[in-house]
Structure formats: structure tokens, C-alpha cells
Write a protein that holds these residues in place. Structure first.
Motif, PDB file in Angstrom:
ATOM      1  N   VAL A 241       3.074   1.087  -8.770  1.00  6.32           N
ATOM      2  CA  VAL A 241       1.712   0.717  -8.357  1.00  6.32           C
ATOM      3  C   VAL A 241       1.520  -0.788  -8.534  1.00  6.32           C
ATOM      4  O   VAL A 241       1.006  -1.465  -7.644  1.00  6.32           O
ATOM      5  CB  VAL A 241       0.649   1.495  -9.159  1.00  6.32           C
ATOM      6  CG1 VAL A 241      -0.737   0.920  -8.938  1.00  6.32           C
ATOM      7  CG2 VAL A 241       0.657   2.964  -8.773  1.00  6.32           C
TER       8      VAL A 241
ATOM      9  N   GLY B  87       3.365  -2.668  -5.838  1.00  9.06           N
ATOM     10  CA  GLY B  87       2.639  -2.585  -4.575  1.00  9.06           C
ATOM     11  C   GLY B  87       1.445  -3.524  -4.546  1.00  9.06           C
ATOM     12  O   GLY B  87       1.203  -4.220  -3.555  1.00  9.06           O
TER      13      GLY B  87
ATOM     14  N   THR C 101       0.833  -1.205   0.000  1.00  6.14           N
ATOM     15  CA  THR C 101       0.000   0.000   0.000  1.00  6.14           C
ATOM     16  C   THR C 101       0.866   1.253   0.000  1.00  6.14           C
ATOM     17  O   THR C 101       0.589   2.213  -0.725  1.00  6.14           O
ATOM     18  CB  THR C 101      -0.938  -0.002   1.231  1.00  6.14           C
ATOM     19  OG1 THR C 101      -1.746  -1.188   1.184  1.00  6.14           O
ATOM     20  CG2 THR C 101      -1.815   1.226   1.258  1.00  6.14           C
ATOM     21  N   HIS C 102       1.927   1.237   0.790  1.00  8.15           N
ATOM     22  CA  HIS C 102       2.844   2.380   0.845  1.00  8.15           C
ATOM     23  C   HIS C 102       3.469   2.639  -0.525  1.00  8.15           C
ATOM     24  O   HIS C 102       3.539   3.783  -0.986  1.00  8.15           O
ATOM     25  CB  HIS C 102       3.924   2.124   1.892  1.00  8.15           C
ATOM     26  CG  HIS C 102       4.848   3.274   2.100  1.00  8.15           C
ATOM     27  ND1 HIS C 102       5.992   3.434   1.370  1.00  8.15           N
ATOM     28  CD2 HIS C 102       4.789   4.335   2.942  1.00  8.15           C
ATOM     29  CE1 HIS C 102       6.611   4.537   1.751  1.00  8.15           C
ATOM     30  NE2 HIS C 102       5.899   5.095   2.698  1.00  8.15           N
TER      31      HIS C 102
ATOM     32  N   ALA D 215       2.324   1.774  -3.545  1.00 12.34           N
ATOM     33  CA  ALA D 215       1.317   2.247  -4.493  1.00 12.34           C
ATOM     34  C   ALA D 215       0.884   3.675  -4.169  1.00 12.34           C
ATOM     35  O   ALA D 215       0.778   4.527  -5.064  1.00 12.34           O
ATOM     36  CB  ALA D 215       0.109   1.305  -4.484  1.00 12.34           C
ATOM     37  N   TRP D 216       0.659   3.948  -2.907  1.00 11.14           N
ATOM     38  CA  TRP D 216       0.204   5.274  -2.494  1.00 11.14           C
ATOM     39  C   TRP D 216       1.251   6.351  -2.812  1.00 11.14           C
ATOM     40  O   TRP D 216       0.922   7.415  -3.325  1.00 11.14           O
ATOM     41  CB  TRP D 216      -0.115   5.281  -1.005  1.00 11.14           C
ATOM     42  CG  TRP D 216      -0.709   6.574  -0.533  1.00 11.14           C
ATOM     43  CD1 TRP D 216      -0.069   7.597   0.104  1.00 11.14           C
ATOM     44  CD2 TRP D 216      -2.065   6.993  -0.676  1.00 11.14           C
ATOM     45  NE1 TRP D 216      -0.931   8.614   0.368  1.00 11.14           N
ATOM     46  CE2 TRP D 216      -2.176   8.271  -0.095  1.00 11.14           C
ATOM     47  CE3 TRP D 216      -3.191   6.415  -1.222  1.00 11.14           C
ATOM     48  CZ2 TRP D 216      -3.375   8.976  -0.069  1.00 11.14           C
ATOM     49  CZ3 TRP D 216      -4.389   7.113  -1.189  1.00 11.14           C
ATOM     50  CH2 TRP D 216      -4.455   8.371  -0.617  1.00 11.14           C
ATOM     51  N   ASN D 217       2.504   6.069  -2.494  1.00 12.42           N
ATOM     52  CA  ASN D 217       3.566   7.038  -2.766  1.00 12.42           C
ATOM     53  C   ASN D 217       3.724   7.305  -4.246  1.00 12.42           C
ATOM     54  O   ASN D 217       3.959   8.442  -4.658  1.00 12.42           O
ATOM     55  CB  ASN D 217       4.906   6.575  -2.191  1.00 12.42           C
ATOM     56  CG  ASN D 217       5.007   6.859  -0.724  1.00 12.42           C
ATOM     57  OD1 ASN D 217       4.229   7.609  -0.149  1.00 12.42           O
ATOM     58  ND2 ASN D 217       5.977   6.239  -0.093  1.00 12.42           N
ATOM     59  N   SER D 218       3.596   6.281  -5.058  1.00  7.49           N
ATOM     60  CA  SER D 218       3.760   6.499  -6.497  1.00  7.49           C
ATOM     61  C   SER D 218       2.606   7.306  -7.063  1.00  7.49           C
ATOM     62  O   SER D 218       2.800   8.121  -7.961  1.00  7.49           O
ATOM     63  CB  SER D 218       3.882   5.171  -7.229  1.00  7.49           C
ATOM     64  OG  SER D 218       2.664   4.474  -7.195  1.00  7.49           O
ATOM     65  N   LEU D 219       1.428   7.116  -6.544  1.00  4.56           N
ATOM     66  CA  LEU D 219       0.275   7.883  -7.030  1.00  4.56           C
ATOM     67  C   LEU D 219       0.305   9.322  -6.533  1.00  4.56           C
ATOM     68  O   LEU D 219      -0.206  10.217  -7.201  1.00  4.56           O
ATOM     69  CB  LEU D 219      -1.034   7.207  -6.614  1.00  4.56           C
ATOM     70  CG  LEU D 219      -1.308   5.861  -7.275  1.00  4.56           C
ATOM     71  CD1 LEU D 219      -2.545   5.222  -6.667  1.00  4.56           C
ATOM     72  CD2 LEU D 219      -1.461   6.018  -8.773  1.00  4.56           C
ATOM     73  N   GLY D 220       0.911   9.544  -5.364  1.00  7.66           N
ATOM     74  CA  GLY D 220       0.965  10.890  -4.798  1.00  7.66           C
ATOM     75  C   GLY D 220       2.088  11.748  -5.338  1.00  7.66           C
ATOM     76  O   GLY D 220       2.118  12.951  -5.144  1.00  7.66           O
ATOM     77  N   ARG D 221       3.036  11.134  -6.050  1.00  7.63           N
ATOM     78  CA  ARG D 221       4.183  11.859  -6.583  1.00  7.63           C
ATOM     79  C   ARG D 221       3.835  12.406  -7.959  1.00  7.63           C
ATOM     80  O   ARG D 221       3.217  11.735  -8.772  1.00  7.63           O
ATOM     81  CB  ARG D 221       5.374  10.894  -6.676  1.00  7.63           C
ATOM     82  CG  ARG D 221       6.659  11.533  -7.020  1.00  7.63           C
ATOM     83  CD  ARG D 221       7.837  10.560  -6.937  1.00  7.63           C
ATOM     84  NE  ARG D 221       7.666   9.391  -7.788  1.00  7.63           N
ATOM     85  CZ  ARG D 221       7.528   8.161  -7.355  1.00  7.63           C
ATOM     86  NH1 ARG D 221       7.546   7.902  -6.076  1.00  7.63           N
ATOM     87  NH2 ARG D 221       7.377   7.158  -8.189  1.00  7.63           N
TER      88      ARG D 221
ATOM     89  N   ARG E 122       5.937   5.279 -12.287  1.00 10.99           N
ATOM     90  CA  ARG E 122       4.797   5.344 -11.369  1.00 10.99           C
ATOM     91  C   ARG E 122       3.904   4.128 -11.522  1.00 10.99           C
ATOM     92  O   ARG E 122       3.473   3.523 -10.547  1.00 10.99           O
ATOM     93  CB  ARG E 122       3.980   6.609 -11.634  1.00 10.99           C
ATOM     94  CG  ARG E 122       4.656   7.867 -11.148  1.00 10.99           C
ATOM     95  CD  ARG E 122       3.822   9.081 -11.402  1.00 10.99           C
ATOM     96  NE  ARG E 122       2.590   8.988 -10.630  1.00 10.99           N
ATOM     97  CZ  ARG E 122       1.515   9.710 -10.878  1.00 10.99           C
ATOM     98  NH1 ARG E 122       1.503  10.566 -11.859  1.00 10.99           N
ATOM     99  NH2 ARG E 122       0.450   9.593 -10.136  1.00 10.99           N
TER     100      ARG E 122
END
Length: 190
Positions: free
Chosen positions: A167, A170, A82-83, A85-91, A163
Motif C-alpha cells: 500500500v 502504491g 492504485t493497482h 494498493a488496491w490489490n494488496s488491500l483486496g488480498r 500488505r
């Protein structure tokens, strides 16, 4: 662990190192093949060592938590996935993961930073009946190949591809954690 599960785990653990290599490549003007191999080796060695450290720490603690170890494995793999996937989507898609500093110290620090998730996975593997040396070698080899490849093709693929790959990595880890939990719960009911 089946060979397919080991492969999925190795690739999932390698994605963040590949993303960092893509970022390093984007920040350098002309990395040589030798530099790409060197970068891949540093990432691969560090990524191979950290699950062994995590596994050792997990083995030390395993006698105290055997009754719910499958939940820990599920939670750690799920959290790491989750970390990622979340970090890649937030960048922002154009933001490189690594600033591109070419010093060996910066490379090692980046490799350690991208391998902390492998340490957490190593802890979760301590609760399973697995060959940690085989898994660590697979993670190290996959990381070396993917990091080297990331350095060589980073200019052509860019950060957007990275990215999506992160995801998918993740999601693969989350799926692996769910599979471990499912297998344990299914075995407990039969």
C-alpha cells in the motif's frame, strides 16, 4: 529527477518483488542465504530491464504525444500505484503472493509478473528528461536488496506486513505521478 525521487521510485517499484519474495519464503521450509541472493538477483535483473523496455517504447511514441506527456506519466504512475494498493488491500492477509514453487521458471515468471508495472513506469519516464540507465540501475539494485531481504525475513514478518508495504509503495507512486504533473503545470504557468 532528484535523487530523492529516484529513491522513492526505486523503492516503490521494488515493493511488489519484496512481497513476492516474502510469499516464496513463507512457502519454503528453509531457504538458504544463497537461494535468497539468487532470488534477489533474478528479481533485480528483470526489474532493471523492464523499465528500459518501457522507456524505449515511450521514446518511440514521444514525438507524437509531447503536448500531453505529463498527463500520461501522471496517469500511468497513478494507475500502477492504485493497482498496487488496491490489490494488496483486496488480498486476504494470510494469502501469499506467490505459491512458492522453487523452480527457476516459476521464479522468472513471478519476476516478470511483478515487473510489468516497471515497464509502464519506463514508458512514463520516456516523456521526462531523466537518466534512464541510472534509474533502471537504482530500481534493479533496490529490488535485489528488498527481494533478498524479503526471502530472509519472510518467516518473521509474514504476509500482513507485506500488505502494508505494498500500500505504501502504491501511494508513493501516486505521489510521484502527482509531483511530475504539478512540476510540469507549474513550469508551464511561469
Amino acid at each position: 529527477m532528484s535523487p530523492i525521487s529516484i529513491g522513492v521510485l526505486a523503492i516503490g517499484m521494488s515493493v511488489d518483488a519484496m512481497i513476492a519474495s516474502l510469499g516464496r519464503r513463507a512457502a519454503q521450509t528453509r531457504p538458504t542465504f544463497r537461494r535468497a541472493i539468487g532470488t534477489g538477483m533474478v528479481f533485480g535483473i528483470v526489474e532493471m530491464i523492464t523499465p528500459l523496455i518501457g522507456w524505449f517504447l515511450g521514446v518511440v511514441a514521444s514525438q507524437y504525444i509531447q503536448a500531453f506527456d505529463h498527463w500520461i506519466a501522471f496517469g500511468l504512475l497513478g494507475a500502477v500505484g492504485t493497482h498496487m494498493a488496491w490489490n494488496s488491500l483486496g488480498r486476504h492477509p494470510e494469502t501469499p503472493v506467490d505459491g512458492g514453487s522453487a523452480t527457476m521458471l516459476a521464479l522468472i515468471v513471478t519476476a516478470i509478473g511483478t515487473s510489468l508495472d516497471a515497464m509502464a513506469v519506463g514508458v512514463s519516464l520516456a516523456f521526462l528528461d531523466v537518466n534512464i540507465l541510472l534509474i533502471a540501475a537504482a530500481i534493479g539494485a533496490a529490488t535485489m536488496v528488498m527481494s533478498t531481504t524479503g526471502m530472509m525475513i519472510g518467516r518473521y514478518l509474514g504476509a500482513q506486513f507485506g500488505r502494508y508495504a505494498e500500500v505504501l509503495g502504491g501511494l508513493a507512486l501516486i505521489s510521484l505521478g502527482a509531483l511530475i504533473l504539478h512540476e510540469h503545470l507549474t513550469a508551464a504557468t511561469t
